[in-house]
Design a protein around this motif. Structure first.
Motif, PDB file in Angstrom:
ATOM      1  N   GLY A  42     -39.374 -12.631 -53.243  1.00 31.44           N
ATOM      2  CA  GLY A  42     -39.218 -12.742 -51.773  1.00 31.44           C
ATOM      3  C   GLY A  42     -40.502 -11.890 -51.423  1.00 31.44           C
ATOM      4  O   GLY A  42     -41.193 -12.177 -50.622  1.00 31.44           O
TER       5      GLY A  42
ATOM      6  N   THR B 216     -30.422 -10.951 -45.131  1.00 29.90           N
ATOM      7  CA  THR B 216     -31.518 -12.069 -44.755  1.00 29.90           C
ATOM      8  C   THR B 216     -30.306 -13.148 -44.178  1.00 29.90           C
ATOM      9  O   THR B 216     -30.774 -14.418 -43.761  1.00 29.90           O
ATOM     10  N   ASP B 217     -29.231 -13.128 -44.332  1.00 28.81           N
ATOM     11  CA  ASP B 217     -28.203 -13.906 -43.645  1.00 28.81           C
ATOM     12  C   ASP B 217     -27.423 -13.330 -42.626  1.00 28.81           C
ATOM     13  O   ASP B 217     -27.657 -12.312 -41.971  1.00 28.81           O
ATOM     14  N   ASP B 242     -36.209 -13.870 -43.489  1.00 30.00           N
ATOM     15  CA  ASP B 242     -35.686 -14.898 -43.012  1.00 30.00           C
ATOM     16  C   ASP B 242     -35.377 -14.958 -41.455  1.00 30.00           C
ATOM     17  O   ASP B 242     -34.066 -15.181 -41.111  1.00 30.00           O
ATOM     18  N   TYR B 243     -36.146 -14.306 -40.598  1.00 28.38           N
ATOM     19  CA  TYR B 243     -35.802 -13.873 -39.286  1.00 28.38           C
ATOM     20  C   TYR B 243     -35.199 -15.318 -38.556  1.00 28.38           C
ATOM     21  O   TYR B 243     -36.026 -16.317 -38.626  1.00 28.38           O
TER      22      TYR B 243
END
Lengths: 131, 266
Positions: A42, B216-217, B242-243
């Motif tokens: 990532g 990121t969740d 992962d905004y």
């Protein structure tokens, strides 16, 4: 074994393909190793967006397979090393050119696939049809 | 000055969103990401508005068997000066050993040897810092085979010997409890909450039968439900990629405020 030796053995196992240290839950260390690789993949995706995008949904799988057993050197270097072993084309190829020309002492240029990247006074400009 | 209310992890990708939060109590910035020459203007602006900024270190490796790097400690002290921070925070963890970087926070054996190594490093760090330090226990997918202490005992020993504050991450509490097959609320017993400076909260998800603290969740309901038991003076949401949309983040912040018993700030 001292704490320093045991910590070193554990890190070697998690990021450099070292053997499993005694007494640990092998499955959990395997899950940790995988989680570290996914985090790394990532981070490289953020540093090298076009490179990662050129693999689409397969990026995580392809990158983590390559990075397994290679100690992390930071997302910029990891992405560059990956790109050198998997020469990219299209937008990802231009991304690599811009990085490489930008790191060289100005003036510098690189011409590949009918695209010219020029570093003038530390600023990289790209000429030609960028895919 | 103590931290109050709701905070948000400042990241360049969401800097404008964070700056626009009307009831923002404080922010945290990854200490190693601060350029040494000065604050990014969006952070300088927050400092000028008297929003407290807490430099949050992730690379000191306070739990490493080797002495903490004097250069890294000096940079953390500089970050505290630059931001006008009321305190700084770091982790009870190690991130490198034998010349290799792990790239993430790794857990320590809960042994007396590790207590002594960590205490020595926290003392070396505190000696150079202009402000107090809060220490955060981490989430991990594994334990060392030779643990002598419970996590609460281990952390209490380190904090008492160094007179450091506690940064409790309720998502880490949840993750460790689930992954050790324990009830999350029951694992809150014995923590030195009298030293609590503030609380972290973050999202995660189940994968391969384990709870991963991904940041990121979305924040699961069960993690929010730990807040009332802790009664924190201040809570900070960490999101690291992962905004989601601004609206979704606002809804998440409102849910955190409600669970912590704060007034809605958004």
């Amino acid at each position: 074994m001292t704490l320093a030796e045991r910590q070193a053995e554990l890190v070697r196992c998690l990021v450099a393909g070292g053997p499993m240290p005694d007494g640990f839950d092998a499955e959990r260390l395997g899950a940790t190793r995988k989680a570290l690789l996914r985090k790394r993949s990532g981070e490289v995706r953020q540093a090298w967006p076009a490179l990662a995008a050129s693999y689409g949904e397969r990026w995580d799988e392809v990158f983590t397979a390559w990075a397994e057993g290679k100690p992390p050197l930071g997302s910029l270097i990891d992405g560059h090393d990956f790109a050198l072993e998997h020469p990219p084309s299209g937008a990802a190829g231009v991304e690599l050119m811009v990085y490489e020309v930008g790191r060289r002492k100005a003036p510098a240029f690189q011409y590949r696939h009918r695209v010219l990247a020029v570093n003038i006074a530390g600023r990289v400009r790209v000429f030609g049809r960028v895919p | 000055m103590s931290l109050q209310g709701l905070g948000m992890g400042w990241r360049p990708e969401i800097a404008g969103f964070v700056a626009g939060l009307p009831g923002l109590g404080f922010v945290e910035v990854i200490a190693e990401s601060l350029p040494p020459q000065g604050l990014p203007w969006t952070l300088a602006d927050l400092r000028d508005r008297d929003v407290a900024i807490v430099p949050h270190g992730v690379r000191l490796s306070l739990g490493g068997a080797e002495p903490v790097s004097a250069k890294r400690v000096a940079r953390l002290a500089d970050a505290a000066e630059l931001t006008g921070a009321p305190l700084v925070s770091e982790h009870i963890a190690f991130v490198r050993a034998g010349g290799l970087e792990a790239g993430h926070l790794l857990p320590l054996p809960r042994s007396w040897e590790a207590v002594h190594a960590t205490v020595a490093n926290v003392r070396r760090t505190k000696d150079e810092l202009p402000v107090p330090i809060a220490l955060e226990p981490i989430a991990a997918l594994f334990d060392w085979p030779d643990d002598e202490l419970t996590e609460a005992q281990f952390v209490t020993e380190i904090l008492e010997r160094t007179d450091a504050l506690l940064l409790l991450d309720v998502a880490n509490i949840y993750a460790n409890a689930i992954n050790r097959n324990l009830d999350p609320v029951s694992t809150l017993d014995g923590w030195p909450l009298e030293r609590l400076a503030y609380v972290h909260i973050a999202g995660g998800r189940m994968s391969g039968g384990l709870y991963h603290d991904t940041h990121t969740d979305p924040v699961p309901r069960a993690v929010l439900d730990l807040l009332p038991a802790v009664k924190p003076p201040a809570v900070l949401l960490e999101r690291d990629g992962d905004y989601p949309t601004g609206a979704e983040l606002l809804a998440e912040l409102d849910a955190i405020a409600a669970a912590a018993g704060f007034e809605e700030v958004t």
